[in-house]
Design a protein around this motif. Structure first.
Motif, PDB file in Angstrom:
ATOM      1  N   PHE A  14       1.906  -4.907  10.815  1.00 30.49           N
ATOM      2  CA  PHE A  14       1.809  -3.517  10.144  1.00 30.49           C
ATOM      3  C   PHE A  14       0.399  -2.987   9.694  1.00 30.49           C
ATOM      4  O   PHE A  14      -0.347  -4.159   9.322  1.00 30.49           O
ATOM      5  N   GLY A  15       0.561  -1.591   9.282  1.00 30.57           N
ATOM      6  CA  GLY A  15      -0.832  -1.332   8.839  1.00 30.57           C
ATOM      7  C   GLY A  15      -2.131  -1.290   9.709  1.00 30.57           C
ATOM      8  O   GLY A  15      -3.181  -1.184   9.170  1.00 30.57           O
ATOM      9  N   GLU A  16      -1.758  -1.094  10.989  1.00 32.67           N
ATOM     10  CA  GLU A  16      -2.752  -1.104  12.184  1.00 32.67           C
ATOM     11  C   GLU A  16      -3.885   0.028  11.980  1.00 32.67           C
ATOM     12  O   GLU A  16      -4.824  -0.131  12.681  1.00 32.67           O
ATOM     13  N   SER A  17      -3.522   1.238  11.027  1.00 30.32           N
ATOM     14  CA  SER A  17      -4.492   2.281  11.021  1.00 30.32           C
ATOM     15  C   SER A  17      -5.820   1.844  10.457  1.00 30.32           C
ATOM     16  O   SER A  17      -6.870   2.561  10.706  1.00 30.32           O
ATOM     17  N   ALA A  18      -5.747   0.620   9.709  1.00 32.88           N
ATOM     18  CA  ALA A  18      -7.133  -0.112   9.207  1.00 32.88           C
ATOM     19  C   ALA A  18      -7.934  -0.524  10.218  1.00 32.88           C
ATOM     20  O   ALA A  18      -9.085  -0.576   9.918  1.00 32.88           O
ATOM     21  N   PHE A  23       0.993  -1.178   0.143  1.00 34.04           N
ATOM     22  CA  PHE A  23       0.064  -0.193  -0.075  1.00 34.04           C
ATOM     23  C   PHE A  23       0.747   1.209  -0.072  1.00 34.04           C
ATOM     24  O   PHE A  23       1.977   1.292   0.116  1.00 34.04           O
ATOM     25  N   THR A  46      -6.229   6.995   6.664  1.00 37.37           N
ATOM     26  CA  THR A  46      -5.416   6.716   5.649  1.00 37.37           C
ATOM     27  C   THR A  46      -4.086   6.192   6.105  1.00 37.37           C
ATOM     28  O   THR A  46      -3.582   6.566   7.385  1.00 37.37           O
ATOM     29  N   ARG A  89       4.928  -0.462  19.926  1.00 37.77           N
ATOM     30  CA  ARG A  89       5.217   0.807  19.150  1.00 37.77           C
ATOM     31  C   ARG A  89       5.014   2.202  19.920  1.00 37.77           C
ATOM     32  O   ARG A  89       5.915   2.965  19.726  1.00 37.77           O
ATOM     33  N   LEU A 112      11.221   3.383   8.151  1.00 33.49           N
ATOM     34  CA  LEU A 112      10.796   3.552   9.293  1.00 33.49           C
ATOM     35  C   LEU A 112      10.964   2.198  10.174  1.00 33.49           C
ATOM     36  O   LEU A 112      11.383   2.067  11.159  1.00 33.49           O
ATOM     37  N   ARG A 113      10.935   1.174   9.331  1.00 33.92           N
ATOM     38  CA  ARG A 113      10.995  -0.274  10.060  1.00 33.92           C
ATOM     39  C   ARG A 113      10.952  -1.484   8.980  1.00 33.92           C
ATOM     40  O   ARG A 113      10.178  -1.105   7.917  1.00 33.92           O
ATOM     41  N   SER A 148      -0.220   5.824   6.769  1.00 39.82           N
ATOM     42  CA  SER A 148       0.716   6.924   7.292  1.00 39.82           C
ATOM     43  C   SER A 148       2.223   6.644   6.737  1.00 39.82           C
ATOM     44  O   SER A 148       3.248   7.278   7.021  1.00 39.82           O
ATOM     45  N   ALA A 149       2.368   5.494   5.951  1.00 37.81           N
ATOM     46  CA  ALA A 149       3.598   5.010   5.038  1.00 37.81           C
ATOM     47  C   ALA A 149       3.270   4.509   4.149  1.00 37.81           C
ATOM     48  O   ALA A 149       2.306   3.773   3.918  1.00 37.81           O
ATOM     49  N   ALA A 167      -6.912   3.492   4.345  1.00 43.45           N
ATOM     50  CA  ALA A 167      -6.356   2.156   5.169  1.00 43.45           C
ATOM     51  C   ALA A 167      -7.618   1.071   5.245  1.00 43.45           C
ATOM     52  O   ALA A 167      -8.471   1.212   5.849  1.00 43.45           O
ATOM     53  N   LEU A 174       8.992  -0.351   5.551  1.00 45.39           N
ATOM     54  CA  LEU A 174       7.927   0.714   5.736  1.00 45.39           C
ATOM     55  C   LEU A 174       8.839   1.770   5.352  1.00 45.39           C
ATOM     56  O   LEU A 174       9.696   1.929   6.336  1.00 45.39           O
TER      57      LEU A 174
END
Ligand code: CMP
Length: 236
Positions: A65-69, A26, A75, A117, A56-57, A77-78, A32, A45
């Motif tokens: 990862f991608g936990e904004s979802a 993504f 949306t 995190r 970033l990582r 962040s990276a 997200a 990322l």
């Protein structure tokens, strides 16, 4: 994820996602839709800042990862790119609830990683408050070592960390980080083999950190000023 191979297969059959090496999973700022729990392969990322990419990582198997979802309407962040062929469990807010019913340990894992995190972000604030380059690296290594704890033999566990990852932690370029790590190794504070950094004596590193601050004040600085790393021997 679950240690039970049948359960793992069931989760992968329903929620498994595969990405080829080199594919973009993504992009920054996209809506997200799914969070991922990596099963195989590694994901990088990064953020694009002007013409520069800032890593970033690197996410490895067992990591999320991608936990904004998991927050509706967020949306990214990276940007995420697959470094190898990647297999991951993908979930959104609805399927996460479902996964929790038959694999609650996935929820525990996600919660633990988010706590980690948050702690890393708090460490990062401390690292950013330190201005001297060598002190930044020293404090970052101290924090990482503290959180890693000791192994079965009672000795501090080695950190597995590339110069790129360390440079992302401290916000310095990779060459400066390599130079500082080399200096610390030559002074006996670190042992480095391949991408493993071992800190034989964390107290010695803590003393060095204190010393770097004192030296800075004696030089007339107001704190830990940015500057060239100084060669310091243990006990200097
Ligand atoms: P998300 O915002 O969904 O997509 C980008 C992902 O990158 C984000 O979720 C996190 O999983 C990860 N991420 C963003 N910022 C950082 C950071 N500073 N350190 C580590 N991981 C990050």
């Amino acid at each position: 994820m679950s240690a039970d191979p049948d359960e793992r297969e069931r989760l992968l059959a329903r929620f498994g996602r595969r990405f080829d090496a080199g594919s973009i999973i993504f992009r920054d700022d996209e809506p997200a839709t799914e969070a991922f729990l990596v099963q195989e392969g590694r994901v990088r990322l990064f953020k694009q800042i002007g013409a520069m990419e800032r890593s970033l990582r690197v996410v490895r198997p067992g990591e999320v990862f991608g936990e904004s979802a998991l927050l509706r309407g967020s949306t990214r962040s990276a940007t995420a790119i697959a470094l190898d062929a990647v297999v991951a469990v993908g979930f959104d807010t609805t399927t996460f609830d479902e996964i929790l019913v038959f694999a609650p340990e996935v929820g525990t894992r996600v919660a633990q990683q988010l706590i980690r995190r948050l702690r890393d972000a708090e460490d990062q604030i401390e690292i950013l408050m330190v201005r001297d380059a060598q002190s930044k690296v020293v404090v970052a290594l101290m924090k990482l070592a503290q959180h890693r704890g000791v192994g079965g033999d009672g000795r501090p566990q080695a950190l597995e960390l590339t110069p790129l990852e360390l440079s992302a932690q401290v916000g310095l370029d990779v060459d400066s980080v390599k130079r500082i790590v080399l200096g610390l190794r030559e002074s006996g504070y670190l042992r480095v083999q391949d991408e493993r950094i071992e800190i034989p004596d964390i107290e010695a590193l803590r003393e060095l950190y204190g010393l770097l601050g004192v030296k800075d004040q004696l030089r007339g600085g107001t704190g830990r000023e940015a500057g060239r790393p100084r060669a310091l021997s243990r006990g200097a």
